[in-house]
Design a protein around this motif. Structure first.
Motif, PDB file in Angstrom:
ATOM      1  N   HIS A 116       0.829  -1.211   0.000  1.00  0.00           N
ATOM      2  CA  HIS A 116       0.000   0.000   0.000  1.00  0.00           C
ATOM      3  C   HIS A 116       0.864   1.263   0.000  1.00  0.00           C
ATOM      4  O   HIS A 116       0.519   2.276  -0.602  1.00  0.00           O
ATOM      5  CB  HIS A 116      -0.920   0.007   1.212  1.00  0.00           C
ATOM      6  N   GLU A 117       1.988   1.172   0.679  1.00  0.00           N
ATOM      7  CA  GLU A 117       2.868   2.334   0.820  1.00  0.00           C
ATOM      8  C   GLU A 117       3.647   2.631  -0.460  1.00  0.00           C
ATOM      9  O   GLU A 117       3.888   3.798  -0.804  1.00  0.00           O
ATOM     10  CB  GLU A 117       3.843   2.074   1.974  1.00  0.00           C
ATOM     11  N   ASP A 119       3.162   0.931  -3.773  1.00  0.00           N
ATOM     12  CA  ASP A 119       2.700   0.433  -5.077  1.00  0.00           C
ATOM     13  C   ASP A 119       2.689   1.499  -6.163  1.00  0.00           C
ATOM     14  O   ASP A 119       2.819   1.185  -7.348  1.00  0.00           O
ATOM     15  CB  ASP A 119       1.325  -0.246  -4.962  1.00  0.00           C
ATOM     16  N   HIS A 175      -7.222  -6.997   6.817  1.00  0.00           N
ATOM     17  CA  HIS A 175      -8.024  -5.769   6.917  1.00  0.00           C
ATOM     18  C   HIS A 175      -8.997  -5.849   8.099  1.00  0.00           C
ATOM     19  O   HIS A 175      -9.119  -4.916   8.891  1.00  0.00           O
ATOM     20  CB  HIS A 175      -8.784  -5.571   5.604  1.00  0.00           C
TER      21      HIS A 175
END
Length: 208
Positions: A116-117, A119, A175
């Motif tokens: 997520h950081e 991509d 999640h």
């Protein structure tokens, strides 16, 4: 001090830096790693920390490598002795759920957070994260392919699609645990994996 002792101490110091880096990055991201912070928390000088890695990017890459070692020890190594194919695939998924449920990394799955950081940020760190995901997908595909070849999964199985689904289930579990603190998430994930891969208690039963 003997050269052998000096090398051993250097390796021990490097390992301590990496373990702390993984703990910090798990919660705050790889960008949260700073030479100054690590030096302060480990009681070292900045030059002492920098001397082991040379740059922040090198530290980030080393932290990724260390996290990969932890993941392999938690998820892959416990199932190596399981029969290849569907039995090993089921065992892999069970170990994957356990790894997430026990929150082996303080901030949840290290690699989901790193993806997520980074991509959308080209560079060596993004490439390393992608490589780790590719290697894990290849592992899933190998066991799925073996299961199909052995007749444990239908010949018509969409192998790439199944690997995609299994990865999605694990990400959904991460999640649910990290964002929602859902106490039922792991049980729900186990039911979902079992529904997709069949009940291991039904030896010789219907294929999933």
């Amino acid at each position: 001090m003997s050269p052998r002792k000096s090398v051993a101490e250097a390796m021990g110091t490097r390992a301590a830096i990496l373990d702390r880096s993984v703990a910090v990055a798990s919660k705050e991201g790889l960008e949260g790693l700073t030479i100054g912070r690590l030096a302060a928390e480990l009681g070292m000088s900045k030059s002492g920390v920098l001397g082991h890695f040379g740059s922040k990017e090198a530290l980030q890459l080393a932290a990724l490598g260390r996290a990969g070692e932890v993941f392999r020890a938690e998820v892959w190594e416990p199932v190596v002795a399981v029969a290849p194919g569907l039995p090993r695939l089921r065992a892999l998924c069970a170990a994957w759920v356990s790894y997430l449920e026990r929150q082996v990394f303080p901030g949840g799955c290290f690699f989901v957070a790193a993806a997520h950081e980074f991509d959308g940020r080209p560079g060596a760190v993004r490439d390393a994260v992608e490589s780790l995901f590719d290697a894990w997908r290849a592992r899933l595909l190998k066991e799925i392919g073996r299961a199909v070849a052995a007749g444990e999964l239908p010949e018509s199985t969409d192998q790439a699609g199944l690997a995609f689904e299994l990865t999605g289930l694990a990400m959904a579990l991460n999640h649910a645990i990290q964002l929602h603190r859902d106490p039922e998430a792991a049980a729900c994930a186990r039911r979902a994996f079992a529904a997709r891969l069949g009940d291991p208690a039904k030896a010789g039963g219907d294929h999933p």
